[in-house]
Write a protein that holds these residues in place. Structure first.
Motif, PDB file in Angstrom:
ATOM      1  N   UNK A   1       0.793  -1.220   0.000  1.00  0.00           N
ATOM      2  CA  UNK A   1       0.000   0.000   0.000  1.00  0.00           C
ATOM      3  C   UNK A   1       0.824   1.267   0.000  1.00  0.00           C
ATOM      4  N   UNK A   2       2.148   1.125  -0.081  1.00  0.00           N
ATOM      5  CA  UNK A   2       3.021   2.293   0.075  1.00  0.00           C
ATOM      6  C   UNK A   2       3.919   2.561  -1.129  1.00  0.00           C
ATOM      7  N   UNK A   3       3.850   1.748  -2.165  1.00  0.00           N
ATOM      8  CA  UNK A   3       4.848   1.815  -3.232  1.00  0.00           C
ATOM      9  C   UNK A   3       5.003   3.210  -3.817  1.00  0.00           C
ATOM     10  N   UNK A   4       3.894   3.830  -4.215  1.00  0.00           N
ATOM     11  CA  UNK A   4       3.984   5.154  -4.819  1.00  0.00           C
ATOM     12  C   UNK A   4       4.553   6.175  -3.842  1.00  0.00           C
ATOM     13  N   UNK A   5       4.185   6.061  -2.584  1.00  0.00           N
ATOM     14  CA  UNK A   5       4.714   6.979  -1.571  1.00  0.00           C
ATOM     15  C   UNK A   5       6.200   6.738  -1.334  1.00  0.00           C
TER      16      UNK A   5
END
Length: 410
Positions: free
Chosen positions: A299-303
């Motif tokens: 859930x954090x890849x783009x961030x």
């Protein structure tokens, strides 16, 4: 898995496609003996520019064309190896093993001598630098790391001081020796914990399954938590620069417990501090690749990409093809074979390695596990992992093409 099904598994890559060939080759390079008892001319390494002699892993981290994917494993030195268990019987204290130069070097080189990975990571711990900035800790057999005096108030913040790198000379000396031993045959890897992850231990007093104390501090004492994280940010940045100047080719930041936060909370309480570390390190070591790994990072890849690191480590719960599509082709990726595959029949492990490499594409991929090597992992499976990786070759003519169906050539 058949070659046709392998191709269809990654038929719509968002990055450059990959044609793989397979060939047999022996372990190249020369074996290096243990450094114990040897006197080496140690020096501070020049970190100002890259070179064509950069190890394969460094080139891949920077997104340069390479002949095959480089490979290493998180926790590649440790209890699954018989030689490590024998040494641990003689030196039962983990801190002695990880804070004594001769032992650090010997343990770090054990997987290098056995398997010839493309990365040799220093045997250490993310908590190792804590005493150097005012936070003593112990490691107990059952409880693991224990911090007797957690920091949860303004008054308790007063124990913190700038990191004293003189207290970490065993890390610097170990990296210098590893760099001499390995040469340019592999990348020497240093690592640190991210501020949020380190703070979880300092606030909770050790390991935890719930993180309730530190999570509540986000609301009950945010000024204390911000001050702690800011102090850790500077200390960790200084520690990274120290590792690079001591010989590390590449640095991995472990935000091990960042995945315990909801994405919007991670964006507030972890991302800015990692971003600041990257900025501080870039100012002194602009050519040193930085990898960011978070366990449970789907859930954090783009961030994570927003931190400015060079490489994003994917855990095994993220599909490599999906991860590539979400991150884009301008950033490198690392991973992400499920560590449990090392307990599978070797042909199944081979198929999974080929699938992950094919999905990752021919540029900017470092092959690794999606987490650390598990205790009890068969050594022959680890050897097979690296043998298969060395047998892979990219078709250079495919490296600049995109959106083309991957092809596998035997």
């Amino acid at each position: 898995m058949s070659f046709s099904s392998l191709t269809s598994a990654c038929s719509s890559l968002g990055s450059s496609s990959v044609q793989l060939g397979f060939h047999s080759n022996s372990l190249d390079g020369v074996l290096f003996s243990s450094s114990k008892g040897r006197k080496l001319a140690l020096k501070r390494f020049n970190v100002s520019c890259s070179s064509s002699s950069d190890p394969l892993l460094v080139k891949a981290a920077k997104g340069y064309p390479v002949s095959r994917p480089p490979a290493w494993m998180m926790r590649q030195a440790g209890r699954y190896m018989a030689v490590y268990r024998k040494l641990a019987e003689k030196y039962p204290s983990f801190r002695e093993r990880s804070e004594t130069t001769d032992l650090v070097v010997k343990i770090s080189l054990q997987p290098w001598e056995a398997f010839r990975p493309d990365g040799v990571i220093i045997f250490s711990d993310i908590l190792t630098p804590l005493p150097a900035f005012g936070v003593p800790f112990d490691i107990e057999e059952v409880r693991g790391p224990v911090i007797q005096s957690p920091i949860r108030s303004e008054e308790q913040l007063k124990v913190l001081h700038p990191i004293d790198l003189e207290k970490l000379q065993f890390v610097g000396e170990s990296l210098k020796i590893l760099r001499k031993e390995v040469g340019d045959h592999a990348a020497v890897l240093g690592f640190v914990g991210a501020p949020w992850t380190i703070a979880t231990y300092i606030v909770e007093g050790g390991t935890t399954r719930t993180y309730t104390t530190i999570k509540s501090m986000c609301h009950t004492a945010p000024h204390v938590l911000r001050a702690l994280l800011s102090h850790l940010t500077q200390a960790i940045a200084d520690y990274i620069i120290f590792q690079v100047e001591s010989g590390a080719h590449c640095i991995q930041i472990f935000d091990s417990w960042g995945g315990q936060l909801p994405p919007h909370v991670w964006e507030h309480w972890s991302e800015p501090y990692i971003k600041e570390i990257v900025s501080l390190v870039r100012s002194k070591c602009p050519e040193t690749p930085i990898v960011l790994y978070i366990n449970g990072n789907g859930g954090l890849l783009e961030r994570m990409k927003g931190t400015g690191v060079d490489v994003i480590g994917l855990d095994w719960t993220v599909d490599m093809e999906d991860g590539r599509r979400r991150l884009g082709s301008e950033i490198s990726v690392q991973g992400n074979v499920d560590p449990a595959y090392l307990f599978s029949p070797l042909p199944a492990l081979t198929d999974e390695i080929q699938r992950v490499v094919k999905c990752a594409g021919p540029r900017g991929h470092i092959l690794n596990l999606g987490h650390g090597v598990l205790v009890g992992t068969p050594e022959e499976a680890v050897a097979h992992f690296f043998e298969v990786t060395r047998s892979l070759t990219y078709d250079i003519s495919f490296q600049n093409r995109s959106l083309e169906e991957p092809k596998l050539v035997v």
